[in-house]
Design a protein around this motif. Structure first.
Motif, PDB file in Angstrom:
ATOM      1  N   HIS A  89       0.823  -1.214   0.000  1.00  0.00           N
ATOM      2  CA  HIS A  89       0.000   0.000   0.000  1.00  0.00           C
ATOM      3  C   HIS A  89       0.857   1.264   0.000  1.00  0.00           C
ATOM      4  O   HIS A  89       0.490   2.264  -0.643  1.00  0.00           O
ATOM      5  CB  HIS A  89      -0.926  -0.004   1.218  1.00  0.00           C
ATOM      6  CG  HIS A  89      -1.992  -1.063   1.168  1.00  0.00           C
ATOM      7  ND1 HIS A  89      -2.811  -1.239   0.082  1.00  0.00           N
ATOM      8  CD2 HIS A  89      -2.363  -2.001   2.077  1.00  0.00           C
ATOM      9  CE1 HIS A  89      -3.654  -2.228   0.302  1.00  0.00           C
ATOM     10  NE2 HIS A  89      -3.394  -2.721   1.508  1.00  0.00           N
ATOM     11  N   ILE A  90       1.979   1.236   0.700  1.00  0.00           N
ATOM     12  CA  ILE A  90       2.825   2.426   0.740  1.00  0.00           C
ATOM     13  C   ILE A  90       3.392   2.732  -0.638  1.00  0.00           C
ATOM     14  O   ILE A  90       3.390   3.885  -1.089  1.00  0.00           O
ATOM     15  CB  ILE A  90       3.961   2.249   1.769  1.00  0.00           C
ATOM     16  CG1 ILE A  90       3.392   2.130   3.174  1.00  0.00           C
ATOM     17  CG2 ILE A  90       4.942   3.427   1.703  1.00  0.00           C
ATOM     18  CD1 ILE A  90       4.422   1.740   4.227  1.00  0.00           C
ATOM     19  N   ALA A  93       0.861   4.294  -2.842  1.00  0.00           N
ATOM     20  CA  ALA A  93       0.695   5.724  -2.572  1.00  0.00           C
ATOM     21  C   ALA A  93       1.882   6.531  -3.082  1.00  0.00           C
ATOM     22  O   ALA A  93       1.732   7.697  -3.490  1.00  0.00           O
ATOM     23  CB  ALA A  93       0.512   5.946  -1.063  1.00  0.00           C
ATOM     24  N   ALA A 209       3.879  10.277  10.647  1.00  0.00           N
ATOM     25  CA  ALA A 209       3.096   9.589   9.616  1.00  0.00           C
ATOM     26  C   ALA A 209       2.474   8.306  10.164  1.00  0.00           C
ATOM     27  O   ALA A 209       3.108   7.553  10.893  1.00  0.00           O
ATOM     28  CB  ALA A 209       3.980   9.270   8.418  1.00  0.00           C
ATOM     29  N   VAL A 210       1.220   8.066   9.770  1.00  0.00           N
ATOM     30  CA  VAL A 210       0.505   6.877  10.218  1.00  0.00           C
ATOM     31  C   VAL A 210      -0.031   6.071   9.033  1.00  0.00           C
ATOM     32  O   VAL A 210       0.194   4.870   8.931  1.00  0.00           O
ATOM     33  CB  VAL A 210      -0.659   7.265  11.159  1.00  0.00           C
ATOM     34  CG1 VAL A 210      -1.460   6.026  11.550  1.00  0.00           C
ATOM     35  CG2 VAL A 210      -0.131   7.961  12.405  1.00  0.00           C
ATOM     36  N   SER A 211      -0.737   6.735   8.127  1.00  0.00           N
ATOM     37  CA  SER A 211      -1.356   6.037   6.999  1.00  0.00           C
ATOM     38  C   SER A 211      -0.325   5.745   5.921  1.00  0.00           C
ATOM     39  O   SER A 211       0.752   6.354   5.883  1.00  0.00           O
ATOM     40  CB  SER A 211      -2.478   6.890   6.406  1.00  0.00           C
ATOM     41  OG  SER A 211      -1.921   8.039   5.760  1.00  0.00           O
ATOM     42  N   PRO A 212      -0.634   4.802   5.012  1.00  0.00           N
ATOM     43  CA  PRO A 212       0.290   4.539   3.898  1.00  0.00           C
ATOM     44  C   PRO A 212       0.630   5.792   3.103  1.00  0.00           C
ATOM     45  O   PRO A 212       1.790   5.990   2.716  1.00  0.00           O
ATOM     46  CB  PRO A 212      -0.479   3.522   3.045  1.00  0.00           C
ATOM     47  CG  PRO A 212      -1.324   2.779   4.020  1.00  0.00           C
ATOM     48  CD  PRO A 212      -1.751   3.832   5.021  1.00  0.00           C
ATOM     49  N   ALA A 213      -0.354   6.648   2.864  1.00  0.00           N
ATOM     50  CA  ALA A 213      -0.094   7.871   2.096  1.00  0.00           C
ATOM     51  C   ALA A 213       0.846   8.805   2.851  1.00  0.00           C
ATOM     52  O   ALA A 213       1.756   9.404   2.261  1.00  0.00           O
ATOM     53  CB  ALA A 213      -1.406   8.582   1.775  1.00  0.00           C
ATOM     54  N   GLU A 214       0.641   8.938   4.159  1.00  0.00           N
ATOM     55  CA  GLU A 214       1.511   9.801   4.959  1.00  0.00           C
ATOM     56  C   GLU A 214       2.932   9.248   5.017  1.00  0.00           C
ATOM     57  O   GLU A 214       3.909  10.001   4.945  1.00  0.00           O
ATOM     58  CB  GLU A 214       0.938   9.945   6.370  1.00  0.00           C
ATOM     59  CG  GLU A 214      -0.339  10.766   6.430  1.00  0.00           C
ATOM     60  CD  GLU A 214      -0.973  10.764   7.806  1.00  0.00           C
ATOM     61  OE1 GLU A 214      -1.897  11.573   8.017  1.00  0.00           O
ATOM     62  OE2 GLU A 214      -0.561   9.961   8.664  1.00  0.00           O
ATOM     63  N   ALA A 240       6.384   1.307  10.769  1.00  0.00           N
ATOM     64  CA  ALA A 240       5.381   0.289  10.515  1.00  0.00           C
ATOM     65  C   ALA A 240       5.986  -0.999   9.975  1.00  0.00           C
ATOM     66  O   ALA A 240       7.004  -0.972   9.327  1.00  0.00           O
ATOM     67  CB  ALA A 240       4.345   0.833   9.530  1.00  0.00           C
TER      68      ALA A 240
END
Length: 240
Positions: A89-90, A93, A209-214, A240
């Motif tokens: 996912h990263i 993104a 950063a937490v989400s894949p996009a971040e 992560a």
């Protein structure tokens, strides 16, 4: 431009090495400064050498004044490659942002269920193991390498290849505990501590950063910092 200068410049470009054409705007004389010249006399430590090095880092041509001479620096740097292990996912993104930044992104992942054109439209995919996929890519000092799979069977051989190729940026996803195990494996494989220390882990700028996009933004920001500022050392980014 004189033919010998043009031939020398073309040779540097073909070899993916940076070079700068330095032209004296008052008398029209020109010389080619290769990136390798900057660490050697007579350029090492000079004002001209520093100006050329700064222009290479910025990747932009510019007018400068050095010791009373007005010089135009025509910068030729190879396009930056971004090689990622992990069709995750990263990296999904990262792809559109990398394209906007002008980075040539390539994804390597032997797991064909993940490395699919549907998940990565318009991104070159190599569904093979790193020891097979990476050598033909000519990974070099103008390559940023990112390991995202969490699988040592994939990431470790790729990291070894990136270290040997002296990529300008090398980053690996994972916690400090995960990275400690990675460090031990690389040391056992014969890599020196100073070489291993080049790996940015945890990866990415420390922006929370937490989400894949971040996380993707944090990684790409760190890559840009390394490219433009020569930023090194360890980061405290995404674990992560």
């Amino acid at each position: 431009m004189k033919l010998e200068l043009l031939a020398s410049l073309n040779a540097e470009r073909a070899a993916r090495r940076a070079a700068v054409l330095v032209t004296d705007v008052e008398n029209g004389t020109a010389e080619l400064v290769k990136a390798a010249d900057l660490a050697r006399l007579p350029l090492a430590g000079t004002a001209l050498g520093e100006a050329v090095a700064a222009a290479i880092r910025q990747g932009k041509s510019a007018m400068v004044e050095v010791e009373g001479r007005k010089l135009f620096l025509t910068v030729h740097v190879p396009p930056v490659k971004l090689v990622v292990t992990g069709a995750v996912h990263i990296s999904q993104a990262m792809a559109p942002i990398a394209r906007t930044l002008g980075l040539d992104m390539i994804v390597v992942d032997p797991r064909t269920a993940f490395a699919t054109p549907e998940r990565f439209p318009d991104v070159p995919l190599i569904a093979d193991w790193p020891d097979v996929a990476l050598p033909p890519l000519s990974v070099d000092a103008y390559t940023a390498f990112v390991a995202l799979t969490h699988d040592p069977k994939i990431d470790d051989p790729a990291l070894q290849h990136a270290l040997k190729a002296e990529c300008f940026y090398i980053g690996a996803l994972g916690s400090r505990k995960t990275h400690a195990g990675r460090v031990a494996r690389l040391a056992a494989a014969g890599f020196a501590p100073e070489a291993i220390a080049r790996i940015h882990a945890p990866i990415g700028l420390d922006i929370g950063a937490v989400s894949p996009a971040e996380i993707a933004v944090a990684i790409l920001g760190e890559i840009i910092a390394s490219l433009r500022k020569g930023a090194g050392g360890q980061s405290k980014g995404a674990a992560a």
